[in-house]
Motif scaffolding. Structure first.
Motif, mmCIF file in Angstrom:
data_model
loop_
_atom_site.group_PDB
_atom_site.id
_atom_site.type_symbol
_atom_site.label_atom_id
_atom_site.label_comp_id
_atom_site.label_asym_id
_atom_site.label_seq_id
_atom_site.Cartn_x
_atom_site.Cartn_y
_atom_site.Cartn_z
ATOM 1 N N GLY A 139 0.907 -1.270 -0.003
ATOM 2 C CA GLY A 139 0.119 -0.079 -0.416
ATOM 3 C C GLY A 139 0.971 1.253 -0.089
ATOM 4 O O GLY A 139 0.212 1.857 0.591
ATOM 5 N N ALA A 140 2.287 0.927 -0.437
ATOM 6 C CA ALA A 140 3.267 2.189 -0.014
ATOM 7 C C ALA A 140 2.562 3.258 -1.845
ATOM 8 O O ALA A 140 2.458 3.010 -2.494
ATOM 9 N N SER A 141 2.712 4.453 -1.135
ATOM 10 C CA SER A 141 2.431 5.385 -2.334
ATOM 11 C C SER A 141 3.717 5.607 -3.577
ATOM 12 O O SER A 141 3.487 5.860 -4.572
ATOM 13 N N GLU A 142 4.719 5.871 -2.883
ATOM 14 C CA GLU A 142 6.039 5.695 -3.812
ATOM 15 C C GLU A 142 7.231 4.804 -2.987
ATOM 16 O O GLU A 142 7.393 4.682 -2.153
ATOM 17 N N VAL A 143 8.650 4.046 -4.084
ATOM 18 C CA VAL A 143 9.381 3.384 -3.532
ATOM 19 C C VAL A 143 10.456 3.522 -4.446
ATOM 20 O O VAL A 143 10.279 3.455 -5.560
ATOM 21 N N LYS A 144 11.721 4.327 -3.566
ATOM 22 C CA LYS A 144 12.791 4.401 -4.787
ATOM 23 C C LYS A 144 13.914 3.793 -4.321
ATOM 24 O O LYS A 144 14.280 3.427 -2.633
ATOM 25 N N LEU A 145 14.708 3.168 -4.992
ATOM 26 C CA LEU A 145 15.672 1.763 -5.044
ATOM 27 C C LEU A 145 16.928 2.311 -6.085
ATOM 28 O O LEU A 145 16.308 2.601 -7.108
ATOM 29 N N GLU A 146 17.960 2.968 -5.030
ATOM 30 C CA GLU A 146 19.182 3.240 -5.928
ATOM 31 C C GLU A 146 20.455 2.073 -5.317
ATOM 32 O O GLU A 146 20.817 2.172 -4.423
ATOM 33 N N MET A 147 20.572 1.824 -7.103
ATOM 34 C CA MET A 147 22.053 0.644 -6.588
ATOM 35 C C MET A 147 23.309 1.161 -7.419
ATOM 36 O O MET A 147 22.876 2.130 -7.918
ATOM 37 N N GLU A 148 23.796 0.159 -7.259
ATOM 38 C CA GLU A 148 25.399 0.793 -8.935
ATOM 39 C C GLU A 148 25.163 1.048 -9.459
ATOM 40 O O GLU A 148 25.205 2.459 -10.265
ATOM 41 N N ASP A 149 24.154 0.182 -10.281
ATOM 42 C CA ASP A 149 23.685 -0.028 -11.967
ATOM 43 C C ASP A 149 22.884 0.504 -11.881
ATOM 44 O O ASP A 149 21.871 -0.279 -12.583
ATOM 45 N N ILE A 150 21.878 0.694 -10.875
ATOM 46 C CA ILE A 150 20.662 0.409 -11.426
ATOM 47 C C ILE A 150 19.265 1.321 -10.994
ATOM 48 O O ILE A 150 20.052 2.094 -9.032
ATOM 49 N N LYS A 151 18.306 2.053 -11.383
ATOM 50 C CA LYS A 151 17.366 2.858 -10.316
ATOM 51 C C LYS A 151 16.127 2.782 -10.673
ATOM 52 O O LYS A 151 15.159 2.554 -12.026
ATOM 53 N N ILE A 152 15.176 2.684 -9.287
ATOM 54 C CA ILE A 152 14.309 1.696 -9.878
ATOM 55 C C ILE A 152 12.740 3.237 -8.827
ATOM 56 O O ILE A 152 13.274 3.286 -7.339
ATOM 57 N N THR A 153 11.673 3.280 -9.465
ATOM 58 C CA THR A 153 11.133 4.256 -8.617
ATOM 59 C C THR A 153 9.934 2.772 -9.053
ATOM 60 O O THR A 153 9.147 3.109 -10.472
ATOM 61 N N ILE A 154 8.850 3.445 -8.017
ATOM 62 C CA ILE A 154 7.585 2.659 -7.988
ATOM 63 C C ILE A 154 6.041 3.611 -7.776
ATOM 64 O O ILE A 154 6.487 3.713 -6.301
ATOM 65 N N ARG A 155 5.555 3.848 -8.071
ATOM 66 C CA ARG A 155 4.452 4.845 -7.695
ATOM 67 C C ARG A 155 3.430 4.365 -8.459
ATOM 68 O O ARG A 155 2.940 4.282 -9.553
ATOM 69 N N THR A 156 2.389 4.254 -7.110
ATOM 70 C CA THR A 156 0.965 3.878 -7.260
ATOM 71 C C THR A 156 0.220 4.199 -6.388
ATOM 72 O O THR A 156 0.503 5.544 -5.031
ATOM 73 N N GLY A 157 -0.400 4.100 -7.609
ATOM 74 C CA GLY A 157 -2.055 5.496 -6.730
ATOM 75 C C GLY A 157 -2.152 7.040 -6.689
ATOM 76 O O GLY A 157 -2.704 7.127 -5.499
ATOM 77 N N SER A 158 -1.144 7.635 -7.579
ATOM 78 C CA SER A 158 -0.184 9.170 -6.880
ATOM 79 C C SER A 158 -1.887 9.521 -8.050
ATOM 80 O O SER A 158 -2.055 10.840 -7.054
ATOM 81 N N VAL A 159 -2.253 9.750 -9.032
ATOM 82 C CA VAL A 159 -3.529 9.797 -9.302
ATOM 83 C C VAL A 159 -4.587 9.014 -9.692
ATOM 84 O O VAL A 159 -5.355 8.773 -10.411
ATOM 85 N N PRO A 160 -5.757 9.290 -9.015
ATOM 86 C CA PRO A 160 -6.272 8.049 -9.223
ATOM 87 C C PRO A 160 -7.166 8.143 -10.778
ATOM 88 O O PRO A 160 -7.495 7.479 -10.741
ATOM 89 N N SER A 161 -7.170 9.442 -11.375
ATOM 90 C CA SER A 161 -7.163 9.244 -13.036
ATOM 91 C C SER A 161 -6.702 7.894 -14.087
ATOM 92 O O SER A 161 -7.240 7.294 -14.941
ATOM 93 N N THR A 162 -5.551 8.007 -13.168
ATOM 94 C CA THR A 162 -4.269 7.437 -13.763
ATOM 95 C C THR A 162 -4.489 5.629 -13.377
ATOM 96 O O THR A 162 -4.445 5.585 -12.333
ATOM 97 N N PRO A 163 -4.304 5.047 -14.751
ATOM 98 C CA PRO A 163 -3.785 4.017 -13.845
ATOM 99 C C PRO A 163 -1.891 3.990 -12.716
ATOM 100 O O PRO A 163 -1.308 4.918 -13.225
ATOM 101 N N GLU A 164 -1.996 2.736 -12.158
ATOM 102 C CA GLU A 164 -0.160 2.759 -11.306
ATOM 103 C C GLU A 164 0.923 2.089 -12.265
ATOM 104 O O GLU A 164 0.301 2.092 -13.092
ATOM 105 N N THR A 165 1.918 2.521 -11.433
ATOM 106 C CA THR A 165 2.896 2.978 -12.785
ATOM 107 C C THR A 165 4.140 2.631 -12.667
ATOM 108 O O THR A 165 4.020 2.918 -11.344
ATOM 109 N N THR A 166 4.888 1.854 -12.628
ATOM 110 C CA THR A 166 6.425 1.563 -12.398
ATOM 111 C C THR A 166 7.542 1.884 -13.470
ATOM 112 O O THR A 166 7.440 1.354 -14.968
ATOM 113 N N ILE A 167 8.364 2.737 -12.723
ATOM 114 C CA ILE A 167 9.809 3.124 -13.396
ATOM 115 C C ILE A 167 10.632 2.796 -13.489
ATOM 116 O O ILE A 167 11.236 2.962 -12.451
#
Length: 164
Positions: free
Chosen positions: A17-45
């Motif tokens: 149920g987290a709204s946003e999680v950011k994970l940064e490592m040496e060679d990869i950067k991950i941002t996961i956002r959920t439910g930020s805007v009700p009209s748009t689907p959840e996105t994972t970048i």
């Protein structure tokens, strides 16, 4: 980090149920956002930092579900007004709630159990780490507010305790 680990992380974040999680490592950067805007689907970048021989990781996208949002709201509903004389023990972290130390062991506490400060009430798993949740109050368990193996949010009520 391979694609299966990324998919597991996406599923964990969606359950928690987290709204946003950011994970940064040496060679990869991950941002996961959920439910930020009700009209748009959840996105994972997922963004790969360019390396000479490393293949690119695709951008993954998962649709939002009304069911998940509705069940999360039900779980976080405040206790009824008649429960105001009880102390609410809340989750200190986001994770998965477990009533037992392992599947073949008995539960830590039942409704009616007498507890004292320092007693382990449950375990919350977060990122493959199992955290004992200890009581800070003495009293009697009146109600368990979360089902076993359910995702919990930060500050979500877990137990009602009668301090008398």
């Amino acid at each position: 980090m391979d694609i299966k680990e990324i998919q597991s992380l996406i599923k964990f974040v969606a359950k928690s149920g987290a709204s946003e999680v950011k994970l940064e490592m040496e060679d990869i950067k991950i941002t996961i956002r959920t439910g930020s805007v009700p009209s748009t689907p959840e996105t994972t970048i997922v963004q790969q930092i360019p390396m000479a021989q490393a293949p690119a990781i695709p951008v993954a996208q998962s649709p939002a579900t009304a069911e998940t949002a509705a069940s999360a709201k039900e779980e976080t509903a405040a206790p009824a007004a008649d429960d105001s004389k009880y102390i609410t023990i809340k989750s200190p972290i986001i994770g998965t709630f477990y009533r037992k130390p392992s599947p073949d062991k008995p539960v830590f506490v039942e409704v009616g159990s007498t507890i004292k400060p320092g007693d382990v009430l449950c375990v919350i798993e977060a990122m493959k780490l199992f955290n004992d949740i200890e009581s800070e109050v003495a009293g009697k368990i009146v109600k368990v507010l979360v089902d076993d193996s359910s995702p919990v949010e930060f500050d979500q009520p877990l137990f009602l305790v009668d301090p008398s």
